[in-house]
Design a protein around this motif. Structure first.
Motif, PDB file in Angstrom:
ATOM      1  N   GLU A  50      -1.105   7.870  -7.231  1.00 40.75           N
ATOM      2  CA  GLU A  50      -0.111   6.796  -7.038  1.00 40.75           C
ATOM      3  C   GLU A  50       1.068   7.068  -7.975  1.00 40.75           C
ATOM      4  O   GLU A  50       0.940   6.994  -9.195  1.00 40.75           O
ATOM      5  CB  GLU A  50      -0.744   5.439  -7.318  1.00 40.75           C
ATOM      6  CG  GLU A  50      -1.914   5.138  -6.386  1.00 40.75           C
ATOM      7  CD  GLU A  50      -2.732   3.921  -6.798  1.00 40.75           C
ATOM      8  OE1 GLU A  50      -3.758   3.640  -6.143  1.00 40.75           O
ATOM      9  OE2 GLU A  50      -2.366   3.244  -7.770  1.00 40.75           O
ATOM     10  N   LYS A 166     -10.716  -1.787  -7.906  1.00 41.44           N
ATOM     11  CA  LYS A 166      -9.952  -1.176  -6.806  1.00 41.44           C
ATOM     12  C   LYS A 166     -10.124  -1.984  -5.529  1.00 41.44           C
ATOM     13  O   LYS A 166      -9.160  -2.228  -4.780  1.00 41.44           O
ATOM     14  CB  LYS A 166     -10.437   0.261  -6.594  1.00 41.44           C
ATOM     15  CG  LYS A 166      -9.862   0.957  -5.346  1.00 41.44           C
ATOM     16  CD  LYS A 166      -8.362   1.114  -5.400  1.00 41.44           C
ATOM     17  CE  LYS A 166      -7.866   2.171  -4.425  1.00 41.44           C
ATOM     18  NZ  LYS A 166      -8.192   1.954  -3.016  1.00 41.44           N
ATOM     19  N   SER A 171      -5.284  -1.016  -5.479  1.00 38.70           N
ATOM     20  CA  SER A 171      -4.678   0.203  -6.034  1.00 38.70           C
ATOM     21  C   SER A 171      -5.409   0.608  -7.301  1.00 38.70           C
ATOM     22  O   SER A 171      -5.923  -0.234  -8.039  1.00 38.70           O
ATOM     23  CB  SER A 171      -3.188  -0.001  -6.329  1.00 38.70           C
ATOM     24  OG  SER A 171      -2.985  -0.626  -7.583  1.00 38.70           O
ATOM     25  N   THR A 173      -3.946   1.971  -9.840  1.00 40.85           N
ATOM     26  CA  THR A 173      -3.092   1.628 -10.985  1.00 40.85           C
ATOM     27  C   THR A 173      -3.388   0.220 -11.467  1.00 40.85           C
ATOM     28  O   THR A 173      -3.517  -0.030 -12.672  1.00 40.85           O
ATOM     29  CB  THR A 173      -1.609   1.776 -10.612  1.00 40.85           C
ATOM     30  OG1 THR A 173      -1.377   3.101 -10.105  1.00 40.85           O
ATOM     31  CG2 THR A 173      -0.710   1.543 -11.805  1.00 40.85           C
ATOM     32  N   ASP A 197       2.388  -4.940  -7.211  1.00 42.60           N
ATOM     33  CA  ASP A 197       2.555  -3.575  -7.717  1.00 42.60           C
ATOM     34  C   ASP A 197       2.661  -3.642  -9.238  1.00 42.60           C
ATOM     35  O   ASP A 197       3.472  -4.407  -9.773  1.00 42.60           O
ATOM     36  CB  ASP A 197       3.819  -2.947  -7.119  1.00 42.60           C
ATOM     37  CG  ASP A 197       3.945  -1.456  -7.434  1.00 42.60           C
ATOM     38  OD1 ASP A 197       3.754  -1.084  -8.615  1.00 42.60           O
ATOM     39  OD2 ASP A 197       4.249  -0.674  -6.517  1.00 42.60           O
TER      40      ASP A 197
END
Length: 297
Positions: A50, A166, A171, A173, A197
């Motif tokens: 990512e 996850k 994600s 990250t 995000d």
């Protein structure tokens, strides 16, 4: 007194004049020789595939901060690189077994420096589990045995946590960020801020820096020479071979047991840091596995 003062002044003037006439070129040369090369800034960088959006100003600056900080923590980063040669070979197959990206070994790097650290809050081991979190992920944690100090088992426990994270956040990250900020803490900010995000979220100072520290250590450790870390293979800490010994009965005195194994108490504890007492109580039907080094002691 006045004569001495005047004489001193004259001597100082002569000395300074001499330095100006004869000494400056040498000083400039010394300064030139001491200039360090600029650390490179990567064109792109990713965590677990990512990519970080380096075109966003604050993202670029936050990564730059962590690269500069860790590249200049020379002794600390050098020790981490040396330890990784011993620790990563244990972690990597476990991460692969659980289908957790290999980049998560760098999360352990920033958590503990790859030593069995103890945090002020009570987190312990290379993966820095709190007692209850460790127990939730299947680790035995008590005054006799603390598997947060067991590298293989704590790595497996970390994998279980990260897979759940996850699945929750979507994600890797954000899964990494939640390892620092917690499920609840990260989810609360996602809900409040309306973005999902990591690079768009405003988080606490520590969690905000967390993934960037991982990225920085990954970049430096994968490209050490670019950041002035040039270590020969012989300087790295090597894996010490061991044999596994099953223990199915209680051991009242670990110092005596160590000598029976041909080693001493110190070496036994170094290779089995999960042993937290001078004895080991073994419940009926329970088996512990001791790692006994075959050389390097």
């Amino acid at each position: 007194m006045k004569l001495i003062e005047k004489t001193g002044v004259i001597a100082s003037i002569v000395l300074i004049s001499g330095l100006l006439i004869n000494g400056m070129p040498e000083k400039k040369e010394t300064a030139r020789a001491g200039v360090k090369k600029e650390f490179p800034f990567p064109d792109k960088i990713d965590f677990a595939g990512e990519f970080a959006p380096l075109h966003i100003a604050d993202v670029r600056e936050r990564l730059d901060r962590e690269l500069l900080t860790n590249a200049n923590l020379h002794a600390t980063t050098q020790l981490i690189i040396k330890r990784a040669n011993r620790v990563f070979p244990v972690m990597e197959p476990i991460l692969k077994k659980y289908n957790v990206p290999d980049d998560f070994k760098y999360l352990a790097v920033i958590e503990s420096g790859l030593v069995n650290a103890v945090s002020p809050a009570g987190a312990r081991g290379i993966w820095q589990f709190m007692p209850e979190t460790g127990k939730e992920r299947g680790l035995e944690v008590n005054d006799i045995v603390d598997e947060r100090y067991h590298l293989q088992k704590s790595t497996e426990a970390a994998c279980k946590y990260l897979l759940d994270a996850k699945a929750k956040f979507g994600s890797w990250t954000l899964a990494a960020a939640s390892y620092n900020g917690g499920f609840g803490g990260v989810n609360k900010q996602i809900t409040f801020q309306g973005v999902n995000d990591y690079y768009d979220l405003l988080l606490t100072e520590e969690t905000s820096r967390y993934v960037f520290r991982i990225l920085a250590l990954k970049e430096i450790m994968k490209n050490p020479a670019l950041y002035n870390f040039e270590l020969a293979q012989g300087e790295l800490y090597s894996v010490i071979p061991t044999k596994s010994v099953d223990v199915t009965a209680s051991i009242p005195d670990l110092a005596v047991y160590a000598k029976e194994q041909g080693i001493n108490y110190k070496i036994l504890k170094i290779h089995n840091p999960w042993l937290r007492d001078r004895k080991l109580n073994v419940a009926p039907g329970k088996t512990y596995v001791m790692e006994i080094p075959t050389k390097g002691y």
